[in-house]
Design a protein around this motif. Structure first.
Motif: not given
Length: 102
Positions: A91-102, A72-89
């Motif tokens: 748009s992809i994360l937002e398709v896969l999940g609805e909650k992105i934790i950095t 359903n594209g409603t995953l919670t995704i925990m990104v184990g990286d710094n916020i600057q690198k997270c910004e590069k991805i």
């Protein structure tokens, strides 16, 4: 830019898929790898080091809420990286999940 998103079921499969003879780490320098696999944190660290040495951006992106969240594209995704690198991805994360934790 190449982007690889993986969600594999075991640590052994993750390691083989990345560092094996024809593994993901053979891709073009500057590529982004988003690993959403089921594996231990030690493996993420073990993979991030050689990825960095090869000029690859390796992002540890564990998830919660699957398999229904994946469907359903409603995953919670925990990104184990710094916020600057997270910004590069992001748009992809937002398709896969609805909650992105950095």
């Amino acid at each position: 830019m190449n982007i690889v998103v993986s969600s594999l079921s075991t640590t052994d499969i993750v390691r083989q898929s990345y560092i094996g003879e024809n593994g993901v780490f053979k891709i073009k320098k500057g590529s982004i790898i988003m690993d959403m696999s089921t594996r231990d944190a030690e493996t993420a660290i073990d993979l991030a080091i050689p990825a960095d040495e090869l000029g690859l951006l390796f992002d540890d992106c564990p998830t919660s809420g699957e398999p229904a969240g994946a469907d359903n594209g409603t995953l919670t995704i925990m990104v184990g990286d710094n916020i600057q690198k997270c910004e590069k991805i992001r748009s992809i994360l937002e398709v896969l999940g609805e909650k992105i934790i950095t």
